[in-house]
Design a protein around this motif. Structure first.
Motif, PDB file in Angstrom:
ATOM      1  N   LEU A  55       0.833  -1.252   0.091  1.00  0.00           N
ATOM      2  CA  LEU A  55       0.008   0.140   0.103  1.00  0.00           C
ATOM      3  C   LEU A  55       0.989   1.329   0.101  1.00  0.00           C
ATOM      4  N   LEU A  59       0.495   1.427  -4.279  1.00  0.00           N
ATOM      5  CA  LEU A  59      -0.592   2.535  -4.379  1.00  0.00           C
ATOM      6  C   LEU A  59      -0.104   3.929  -4.047  1.00  0.00           C
ATOM      7  N   TRP A 252      -4.328  11.197   1.188  1.00  0.00           N
ATOM      8  CA  TRP A 252      -4.708   9.801   0.621  1.00  0.00           C
ATOM      9  C   TRP A 252      -5.415   9.189   1.592  1.00  0.00           C
ATOM     10  N   SER A 255      -9.117   9.455   0.482  1.00  0.00           N
ATOM     11  CA  SER A 255      -9.675   8.351  -0.586  1.00  0.00           C
ATOM     12  C   SER A 255      -8.925   6.962  -0.410  1.00  0.00           C
ATOM     13  N   GLN A 256      -7.868   6.838   0.301  1.00  0.00           N
ATOM     14  CA  GLN A 256      -7.625   5.095   0.341  1.00  0.00           C
ATOM     15  C   GLN A 256      -7.324   5.084   1.906  1.00  0.00           C
TER      16      GLN A 256
END
Length: 413
Positions: A55, A59, A252, A255-256
């Protein structure tokens, strides 16, 4: 003088064969239970560490850690804002961008997409998506005025190959009546494949082209990268509050963040559940020692008549139980570490045997099972398992020390 002797006798009892075969079976079962619990806990946590690392390294390498977007209009003082953002001690790099939501059309095929207009020169300070570009590169956005970079799945869905033209449809702005959309022609100059939803939801064009399309002179957003991804939300707020502009502040985590929270939750549950498995295995040590004490009641009585005190007798059985816990913890740590090191290869082999992917890259941000060993975690898990096994010996050892020699040897007062 009895302390070393107690350890010696305890180790002899650990290695000696029991008269009752059931006691031997329970003893082996307790060791095997600890081995299994420790190994599975190490493997599980290594997998979660791997997901966390993927991650962070994959990502978050293509998604900006923080973003500032104007509520209305554009950053008229774009360069001053960029300079202020870059000067923050927690920020590594910053780049301007514009987001356009539109519809790509190739003949009768269409795909809704978010177009991210970037400045190629500074985008590399914020993201590393250029590493995942399969064809072309950022430089083609600069040399080709109408250049466009899409994810491989989107290009396949639209039936596009590099060099072909595609139409971007945008709605008419400021109109209440239904009107035909504005059309802009682009050339597909490259494709990228990172894995996950980014490939199917994002496209890239040059920021200068977006300014022409929207008839503006400056960027509407500033993306930046921070030195500590877990502090992205805090740093984003600090950066946003330091600027005298009315804007949205995002990171982030917005959103993630659910992915990171899910990983942390699974790690916590795994700790609790698998430590309970180890606890059950340690409970078998209690059963083993209780039966061992009953088997050795005569020996205990003789040792007491020879002058052994209560703590010496307790030490004998604590050493016996601790020996089982030590063997189980060490073997479990070795087995768990070995499997965790080779977990990705084992998972790939299983996928090969089944003939299909168990993790889809189109759904998840990775298509393999990651594993990252934290040797400090291995040490802590092994130590906790050993301590639990030692704690399990206290009751049987206390029982052994309270045996009365007169009753066991048939003496009378």
């Amino acid at each position: 003088m009895f302390r070393p002797l107690s350890v010696f006798i305890g180790l002899r009892y650990s290695k000696a064969k029991h008269k009752n075969k059931f006691v031997s079976f329970i003893s082996v079962a307790s060791i095997f239970g600890i081995v299994l619990g420790v190994a599975v806990l190490i493997i599980g946590l290594s997998t979660m560490n791997g997901f966390e690392s993927a991650l962070r390294d994959k990502l978050l390498s293509v998604i900006p850690h923080g973003e500032l977007e104007t509520v209305q209009g554009e950053f008229t003082n774009e360069q001053q804002v960029l300079t202020a953002v870059r000067s923050h001690p927690g920020v590594v790099g910053a780049s301007p961008y514009i987001v356009i939501n539109g519809l790509l059309q190739n003949n009768i095929k269409m795909k809704a997409l978010q177009m991210r207009a970037i400045e190629p020169e500074s985008e590399t300070q914020v993201t590393s998506i250029e590493k995942y570009i399969k064809q072309g590169g950022w430089e083609l956005l600069t040399t080709t005025e109408n250049g466009l970079i899409l994810g491989e799945p989107v290009a396949k869905q639209l039936g596009l190959s590099v060099g072909q033209r595609v139409t971007l449809l945008l709605p008419q702005e400021g109109e209440t009546k239904l009107k035909a959309p504005r059309k802009f022609s682009f050339i597909l100059t490259g494709t990228f494949k990172m894995g996950g939803q980014v490939d199917t939801t994002l496209g890239f064009i040059h920021i200068n082209k977006a300014k022409q399309m929207l008839n503006i002179e400056h960027a509407t957003g500033i993306a930046f990268k921070v030195d500590d991804v877990l502090q992205a939300q805090v740093i984003s707020r600090e950066v946003g509050y330091s600027l005298q502009v009315y804007m949205y502040v995002k990171s982030w985590i917005t959103s993630q963040g659910h992915l990171y929270r899910d990983i942390q939750m699974v790690k916590s549950l795994m700790y609790v559940i698998l430590l309970l498995v180890v606890a059950v295995a340690c409970f078998n040590i209690v059963s083993t020692l209780v039966m061992a004490v009953n088997e050795k009641r005569g020996d205990i009585a003789i040792l007491k008549t020879m002058g052994a005190n209560k703590w010496s007798l307790r030490t004998i059985f604590m050493v016996q139980g601790a020996f089982n816990g030590f063997i189980g913890s060490v073997l479990g740590a070795l087995l768990g570490t070995f499997i965790a090191i080779n977990l990705s290869s084992v998972f790939s082999a299983i996928e090969g045997m089944l003939g299909r992917k168990l993790l889809s890259g189109d759904i998840y941000f990775i298509d393999y099972l990651p594993s990252q060993i934290d040797y400090q975690q291995v040490a802590v898990i092994s130590l906790v398992a050993f301590v639990m096994s030692v704690v399990a010996t206290i009751y049987p050892a206390w029982t052994a020390s309270n045996i009365e020699p007169a009753k066991e040897l048939g003496y009378s007062h």
